[in-house]
Design an enzyme around this catalytic site. Structure first.
Site, short mmCIF file in Angstrom:
data_model
loop_
_atom_site.label_atom_id
_atom_site.label_comp_id
_atom_site.label_asym_id
_atom_site.label_seq_id
_atom_site.Cartn_x
_atom_site.Cartn_y
_atom_site.Cartn_z
N ASP A 33 -10.28 41.30 -4.21
CA ASP A 33 -10.63 40.97 -3.23
C ASP A 33 -11.55 41.32 -2.67
O ASP A 33 -11.70 42.19 -1.51
CB ASP A 33 -9.55 41.80 -1.55
CG ASP A 33 -8.17 41.79 -2.20
OD1 ASP A 33 -7.73 40.10 -2.81
OD2 ASP A 33 -7.48 42.58 -2.14
N GLU A 215 -3.15 33.19 2.64
CA GLU A 215 -4.02 34.07 2.74
C GLU A 215 -5.39 34.47 2.50
O GLU A 215 -6.63 33.36 1.90
CB GLU A 215 -3.02 35.68 1.34
CG GLU A 215 -3.05 35.19 0.10
CD GLU A 215 -2.23 35.96 -0.59
OE1 GLU A 215 -1.33 36.66 -0.09
OE2 GLU A 215 -2.29 36.50 -1.62
N HIS A 279 -8.98 35.13 -3.43
CA HIS A 279 -9.62 36.04 -2.50
C HIS A 279 -10.98 35.94 -2.50
O HIS A 279 -10.84 37.30 -3.31
CB HIS A 279 -8.41 37.12 -2.43
CG HIS A 279 -8.51 38.35 -1.40
ND1 HIS A 279 -7.51 38.65 -0.39
CD2 HIS A 279 -9.65 38.52 -0.12
CE1 HIS A 279 -7.80 38.59 0.36
NE2 HIS A 279 -8.85 39.22 0.60
N ARG A 309 -7.09 41.90 -11.87
CA ARG A 309 -8.31 41.25 -11.55
C ARG A 309 -9.41 41.86 -11.45
O ARG A 309 -9.55 43.34 -10.91
CB ARG A 309 -6.95 40.72 -10.14
CG ARG A 309 -5.87 40.51 -9.63
CD ARG A 309 -5.31 40.44 -8.86
NE ARG A 309 -5.43 41.12 -8.63
CZ ARG A 309 -4.73 41.53 -6.81
NH1 ARG A 309 -4.63 40.57 -6.19
NH2 ARG A 309 -4.29 42.86 -6.66
#
Length: 341
Positions: A33, A215, A279, A309
């Site tokens: 993110d 999202e 994201h 990630r």
């Protein structure tokens, strides 16, 4: 001999300088993110750490591994916002800094959005004050808040549940009366409708029992064109990808004024070894001439939503119809030029 040493030193320095003008993804070994804000000549970067808020400061996001960092905030134990701190964003609004994030008490069902405020122009200085929860009158599960100003009105977009149970994640929007207060009711902008927004494994007891996911919404504006880029499908799958909403009317609070892309606008590339890209956030180069996407992805299939990630970035372009061309996630082996200065 002396001249030779001087020449070698100059070559070494020039070589280092040349290296700094290029980079390879990922920017860090891990960091989901990713988000950055450019202010007074520096990029202020953050990503999900889960138990605290950290901020990095650098003139060159490509050199993030050498950036100065500071611990912004550690939550007090035993509160509704003590754990599972996700998707932080730092924004400079009305000459103050605001840190937005989602958190809960250890139970995902209780995730809500919260905000901190710092009146210092330098986010590495001053005091961060906890301003509280940000919620619409219908106070439902909420994560991934992103704020933006359009036509002098401040808005927040986020991912949330319709009710109190985890059936699917939708994208909502609401007006804000100030950077820490939602004004009026939320409005549903997008819910998973295409197959590429519904990829997941219902038999996996470890992951959430749903596959319908919208999202990580991010506001993007290019001239008069306005977009929301969002993540779709389960983050635990390799099919995690980006979708797009385009504002076709004037009022962003009217759902009919948004048009959804029929296909993902950014998805995995098995050829380039990039899986589950998502994201994201966007930033401009220091000279304001280039647009870039900042996102996380995995290097291998099946690596899921964990700490593998890693943050990556690449330059984007614009199509003739005004829409963003995010391209294909580039290989870690591809050397890229740093953003223009």
């Amino acid at each position: 001999m002396k001249k030779k040493l001087v020449l070698l030193s100059l070559l070494a320095v020039s070589g280092l300088y040349a290296q700094k003008k290029t980079f390879n993804n990922p920017l860090l070994p891990g960091g989901a993110d990713p988000y950055s804000t450019y202010h007074n000549g520096y990029y202020y970067y953050t990503h999900t750490l889960g138990d605290k808020l950290m901020l990095w400061k650098t003139k060159n996001l490509a050199d993030l591994k050498n950036a100065e960092s500071t611990l912004v905030w550690t939550p007090p134990a035993g509160t509704a916002w003590s754990k599972e701190i996700w998707a932080p964003e730092f924004h400079f609004i009305n000459n103050k800094w605001y840190a937005y994030f989602a958190a809960d008490d250890g139970n995902n069902n209780n995730h809500r959005m919260y905000v901190l405020e710092n009146t210092s122009e330098d986010p590495f200085k001053g005091k961060w004050e906890f301003k509280g929860k940000i919620a619409a009158p219908i106070d439902r599960w909420a994560i991934d808040g992103n704020v933006f100003t359009l036509n002098n009105q401040l808005y927040m977009i986020w991912s949330g549940w319709e009710g109190d149970t985890n059936t699917q994640q939708n994208i909502y929007i609401a007006k804000m009366s100030n950077p820490w207060t939602i004004e009026g009711n939320r409005v549903l902008l997008s819910q998973p409708t295409h197959n590429w927004e519904k990829q997941g494994d219902l038999d996996d007891a470890v992951n959430p029992p749903h596959v319908n996911v919208n999202e990580g919404p991010q506001f993007l504006q290019h001239g008069k064109d306005v977009f929301i880029i969002y993540s779709a499908s389960g983050c635990w799958t390799d099919f995690y990808a980006l979708g797009m909403l385009r504002l076709t009317g004037t009022d962003p609070m009217v759902p009919q004024n948004w048009t959804k892309s029929e296909k993902p606008v950014f998805a995995k590339s098995e050829e380039n070894g990039v899986y589950a890209p998502g994201h994201n956030s966007f930033f401009k180069s220091a000279d304001g001439k280039e647009d870039w996407i900042l996102f996380h992805a995995n290097d291998n299939p099946g690596e899921g939503c964990g700490n593998k990630r890693s943050p990556r970035m690449q330059k984007i372009s614009w199509n003739a119809d005004g829409t963003p061309n995010l391209g294909t996630p580039v290989s870690n082996k591809q050397t890229l030029q740093i953003p223009s200065e």
